[in-house]
Design a protein around this motif. Sequence first.
Motif, PDB file in Angstrom:
ATOM      1  N   TYR A 133       0.881  -1.170   0.000  1.00  0.00           N
ATOM      2  CA  TYR A 133       0.000   0.000   0.000  1.00  0.00           C
ATOM      3  C   TYR A 133       0.916   1.217   0.000  1.00  0.00           C
ATOM      4  O   TYR A 133       1.476   1.565   1.052  1.00  0.00           O
ATOM      5  N   LEU A 149      -4.116   3.293  -1.753  1.00  0.00           N
ATOM      6  CA  LEU A 149      -5.123   3.432  -0.700  1.00  0.00           C
ATOM      7  C   LEU A 149      -5.321   4.910  -0.395  1.00  0.00           C
ATOM      8  O   LEU A 149      -4.354   5.623  -0.154  1.00  0.00           O
ATOM      9  N   PRO A 154      -2.883   2.023   5.978  1.00  0.00           N
ATOM     10  CA  PRO A 154      -2.884   0.613   5.572  1.00  0.00           C
ATOM     11  C   PRO A 154      -3.074  -0.303   6.783  1.00  0.00           C
ATOM     12  O   PRO A 154      -2.754   0.098   7.907  1.00  0.00           O
ATOM     13  N   THR A 300     -13.808   0.758  -4.712  1.00  0.00           N
ATOM     14  CA  THR A 300     -12.629  -0.053  -5.048  1.00  0.00           C
ATOM     15  C   THR A 300     -12.558  -0.234  -6.555  1.00  0.00           C
ATOM     16  O   THR A 300     -13.585  -0.332  -7.225  1.00  0.00           O
TER      17      THR A 300
END
Length: 311
Positions: A133, A149, A154, A300
């Motif tokens: 991430y 992200l 994370p 997402t």
Amino acid sequence: MTIAETYVRFGAREARGVSPAYERLSLAVSRDDGLLALAETLPPAKRQPNLLFGVVRLLGGPVHDPAAFHDFTLANWPAIEAELRSRAVQTNEPGRCAVLLPVLAALPQPLALIEVGASAGLCLYPDRYAYRYGDRLLGRGGPVLDCALTGSAPPERRPEVVWRAGLDLNPLDVTDPADVAWLDALIWPEHEHRRDRLRAAAAVAAADPPLLVRGDLVDDLPALAARAPAGATLVVFHTSVLYQVPAPRRAAFAEAVRALPGHWIANEAPDVLPYDALPEPPGDAHHNVLALDGTPLAWTRGHGQAMTWFG
Ligand SMILES: C[S@@+](CC[C@H](N)C(=O)[O-])C[C@H]1O[C@@H](n2cnc3c(N)ncnc32)[C@H](O)[C@@H]1O
């Protein structure tokens, strides 16, 4: 939606910025009366752009040049049609574990996982893959799943999984070269990193194959859930599955999963589950909604490459 519109939408919403070859090809097919007439002879569920493109790739056909694709498809239609009728889009993308991980890691451990619509079960190993991430690396070994992200830190750890099982109408077997060839053909042409990821994840799964049960996500879920061990948090999850399920069955599934103990994680297109309100997605590209127990949490990207938490 007409078949031509389906191809236009696929090109503009799913392939644009992700696969130039498929964006070009789907727009070309949307204007190709010969190919549209062939697609018209198929049942609606067999007309998806992804399915046709995957079958042509499986049979060694060209997908970079729309004119060559047209010629190959017309010349080989009987073989293509037979594959289209016997196959389904079962893309198994382990990269989606990167967007499931923050939620899985925050639940009471250890976990007993059930994935409905598991394909070959590659998303059943969130505890075995490594993640990146931004500059934060979590876990070791391969594959390494990259995810951009936004909106939260994370996860600090990977989940502890003591039991994993998948349910699918047609489970695929990562130890069967023919099934792996189909999974490979479903990966979009430019996506070599996803092909590498498929091979690495298949090796992880083949070393400790998952329990995969042939069955329907409504009718057969309670019996599979009853096999989960006591003393672990049961998590039923699914990613990019419900768009293949008719609306009344989706509602029946939601009811069935809510009746179980444990938690429910959905990672699906925004229009397949009823959410009261969703914020604007972060751009025009296709996004899924990640939800826990019916509460939407984040946008997402389709292959797990990014997630944006709701503010
Ligand atoms: C696009 S694949 C996604 C696979 C996996 N969840 C992933 O994200 O990599 C959808 C899968 O759902 C399965 N499926 C569709 N309808 C189903 C149903 N009613 N019951 C069980 N599985 C189903 C299909 O066979 C297919 O393997």
